[in-house]
Design a protein around this motif. Structure first.
Motif, mmCIF file in Angstrom:
data_model
loop_
_atom_site.group_PDB
_atom_site.id
_atom_site.type_symbol
_atom_site.label_atom_id
_atom_site.label_comp_id
_atom_site.label_asym_id
_atom_site.label_seq_id
_atom_site.Cartn_x
_atom_site.Cartn_y
_atom_site.Cartn_z
ATOM 1 N N LEU A 231 12.436 -0.629 3.064
ATOM 2 C CA LEU A 231 11.968 -0.597 1.682
ATOM 3 C C LEU A 231 10.980 0.538 1.458
ATOM 4 O O LEU A 231 10.953 1.141 0.371
ATOM 5 C CB LEU A 231 11.347 -1.937 1.296
ATOM 6 N N ALA A 232 10.170 0.850 2.469
ATOM 7 C CA ALA A 232 9.277 2.007 2.343
ATOM 8 C C ALA A 232 10.091 3.274 2.135
ATOM 9 O O ALA A 232 9.798 4.092 1.251
ATOM 10 C CB ALA A 232 8.392 2.121 3.578
ATOM 11 N N THR A 233 11.140 3.444 2.930
ATOM 12 C CA THR A 233 11.997 4.625 2.802
ATOM 13 C C THR A 233 12.667 4.678 1.434
ATOM 14 O O THR A 233 12.722 5.734 0.790
ATOM 15 C CB THR A 233 13.062 4.617 3.911
ATOM 16 N N GLN B 275 0.833 -1.203 0.000
ATOM 17 C CA GLN B 275 0.000 0.000 0.000
ATOM 18 C C GLN B 275 0.870 1.257 0.000
ATOM 19 O O GLN B 275 0.611 2.207 -0.748
ATOM 20 C CB GLN B 275 -0.924 0.007 1.222
ATOM 21 N N LEU B 276 1.889 1.263 0.850
ATOM 22 C CA LEU B 276 2.780 2.423 0.918
ATOM 23 C C LEU B 276 3.529 2.621 -0.393
ATOM 24 O O LEU B 276 3.654 3.751 -0.896
ATOM 25 C CB LEU B 276 3.775 2.256 2.063
ATOM 26 N N ILE C 30 5.443 1.346 15.090
ATOM 27 C CA ILE C 30 6.137 0.646 14.005
ATOM 28 C C ILE C 30 7.461 0.165 14.587
ATOM 29 O O ILE C 30 8.296 0.961 15.010
ATOM 30 C CB ILE C 30 6.376 1.559 12.797
ATOM 31 N N ASP C 31 7.627 -1.140 14.640
ATOM 32 C CA ASP C 31 8.800 -1.730 15.278
ATOM 33 C C ASP C 31 10.017 -1.752 14.363
ATOM 34 O O ASP C 31 11.149 -1.827 14.838
ATOM 35 C CB ASP C 31 8.478 -3.151 15.746
ATOM 36 N N GLY C 32 9.798 -1.692 13.067
ATOM 37 C CA GLY C 32 10.903 -1.741 12.123
ATOM 38 C C GLY C 32 11.711 -0.461 12.104
ATOM 39 O O GLY C 32 11.159 0.646 12.172
ATOM 40 N N MET C 33 13.012 -0.600 12.002
ATOM 41 C CA MET C 33 13.934 0.525 11.886
ATOM 42 C C MET C 33 14.293 0.759 10.425
ATOM 43 O O MET C 33 14.312 -0.189 9.630
ATOM 44 C CB MET C 33 15.207 0.250 12.690
ATOM 45 N N ASP C 34 14.580 1.995 10.080
ATOM 46 C CA ASP C 34 15.057 2.316 8.738
ATOM 47 C C ASP C 34 16.548 1.982 8.661
ATOM 48 O O ASP C 34 17.382 2.676 9.241
ATOM 49 C CB ASP C 34 14.818 3.794 8.426
ATOM 50 N N ALA D 153 8.387 6.412 0.450
ATOM 51 C CA ALA D 153 7.189 6.440 1.283
ATOM 52 C C ALA D 153 7.522 6.812 2.722
ATOM 53 O O ALA D 153 8.677 6.707 3.163
ATOM 54 C CB ALA D 153 6.499 5.074 1.245
ATOM 55 N N THR D 154 6.511 7.219 3.448
ATOM 56 C CA THR D 154 6.613 7.519 4.873
ATOM 57 C C THR D 154 5.777 6.507 5.640
ATOM 58 O O THR D 154 4.617 6.257 5.288
ATOM 59 C CB THR D 154 6.107 8.942 5.175
#
Length: 442
Positions: free
Chosen positions: A321-323, A94-95, A335-339, A327-328
């Protein structure tokens, strides 16, 4: 060339840490994996990539960047029972789709089988694959199978904006040919998006190495390790075909290619896999359950031949992957995931110190730096020793098999580990966890 990088994310099913050649297996185990080994040489190979206990929780963590204890995706449920991600959750496709990407999924979903929870209602433009687990392919061949009381398993397909439909029965013959189909459809999708000059996100959760391991007949007898080895060689070949499609169309330098596994190795004979130097299989909190292969290639951006033992968690892939797609991530929920984009692109440290590991609703273990603290002890599936009055502590570098409890001599680790756990669990108060089977909001 598109400014936004294409993303090809290939994920094996129940592939153990020690089964590929580049992780110490391959030819040594009678099933060479030259194409995946070559991919590892072309990019970054992680030695400390961590996932969840089995298929459903890992896939939910990848799709949402949130630990499954938050989303209610704790375990597999048989056909017809409520399960999957609620529509309140925001998914990775979606993102990425909102950034102008074409999105497609070819493979196993396992995050909801009802219309509205299938992939094409959750951010993918198109899908072909199975909604649940691969062992269903054996159902119709099982003694006493009664289709009047069990939903028949099907391969499904669909496009965004309309309901998914049953494409064909998922039986043992379909099991043999499905990874070939997924690969063919993946290559066709790549070709279409290149022709349209549109950035794309291609998610290919393959069926191998999930049991029953039945390779395409072109690979039967090719290995020195029976059906299991034949499937390993087929999987390697399919990954190579997809990578070749990227390279042949001149988009390699603008395409992030990931290959990984969703879980540690299978524990059931005769399909049991290996986690190499680590103990255990999926469905446990042992290191062989947590650590799986992860390789990422992006020529010119990610250094070739790099190997790292930095901790990375599956939730981090959502955020990273969003970054990378522009995407934001959502800010209205934890959100537990780190960039980790800077780490992938060359930074020495990932920045992740550790994480909490739940099996269903219980905190089984916490991993922090080179330490693992077990609160329940189950070294093998169904070999439950119970909750520990005095938790076991292991140093994973000195004791990768988790055999010698050194808690008494290293009690200092209890402070940072329990602070990490407390911080994580306090967020449950502000943001209550979704219970399994939660219906979608109106």
């Amino acid at each position: 060339m598109n400014a936004k990088p294409n993303i090809v994310f290939i994920m094996a099913d129940n592939l153990g840490w020690g089964e590929l050649g580049c992780y110490g297996g391959g030819s040594l185990l009678g099933a060479p994996t030259p194409r995946i080994d070559a991919l590892a040489a072309q990019g970054l190979k992680l030695q400390n990539y961590n996932v969840e206990s089995d298929c459903v929780p890992t896939r939910s963590a990848l799709m949402t960047g949130r630990h499954p204890i938050r989303t209610g995706c704790l375990q597999h449920a048989p056909a017809g029972l409520p399960h999957g991600l609620t529509r309140w959750e925001v998914t990775l496709p979606q993102l990425i789709s909102a950034q102008g990407y074409a999105t497609a999924m070819f493979g196993k979903w396992h995050l909801g089988e009802t219309q509205g929870r299938l992939p094409t209602a959750r951010g993918f433009d198109e899908w072909y694959g199975i909604p649940r687990t691969t062992d269903e392919s054996a159902y119709t061949s099982t003694f006493g199978f009664d289709p009047s009381v069990v939903d028949l398993p099907y391969i499904m397909e669909g496009k965004a904006g309309s309901d998914c439909r049953n494409a064909k029965l998922y039986d043992l013959e379909s099991r043999r040919t499905i990874d070939e189909e997924l690969t063919r459809k993946s290559i066709d999708f790549i070709e279409r998006q290149v022709a349209a000059e549109r950035p794309f996100f291609l998610y290919v959760p393959l069926i191998n190495m999930h049991y029953p391991t039945l390779a395409h007949r072109d690979f039967s007898g090719k290995s020195e390790a029976g059906d299991y080895g034949d499937c390993m060689m087929e999987m390697d070949h399919r990954v190579g075909q997809i990578v070749d499609a990227v390279d042949a169309r001149g988009i390699a330098d603008n395409t992030i290619v990931v290959f990984c596994s969703d879980n540690g190795p299978e524990f059931r004979a005769p399909w049991r896999g290996t986690a190499g130097p680590w103990s255990g299989t999926y469905h446990t909190a042992m290191e062989g359950s947590l650590r799986v292969p992860f390789i990422v290639r992006w020529p010119g951006r990610i250094a070739a031949g790099r190997v790292s033992n930095e901790i990375v968690h599956v939730t981090d892939i959502f955020t990273t992957l969003a970054t990378m797609s522009g995407a934001t991530v959502p800010t209205d929920r934890p959100i537990d995931g780190m960039d980790l984009s800077a780490f992938f692109l060359g930074a020495e440290k990932s920045g992740r110190e550790g994480f909490c590991f739940y099996l269903k609703n219980e905190l089984y273990a916490a991993k922090w730096r080179d330490w693992k603290l077990h609160f329940y002890w189950m070294p093998e599936v169904n070999d439950m020793k119970g909750k520990l009055e005095s938790p076991y502590l292991f140093n994973l570098k000195r004791d990768p098999k988790e055999q010698t409890n050194v808690g008494a001599a290293n009690a200092w680790t209890g402070g940072p580990i329990r602070k990490m756990i407390r911080q994580f669990q306090l967020s449950f108060n502000q943001f209550p966890n979704t219970p399994p089977g939660q219906p979608d909001p109106e």
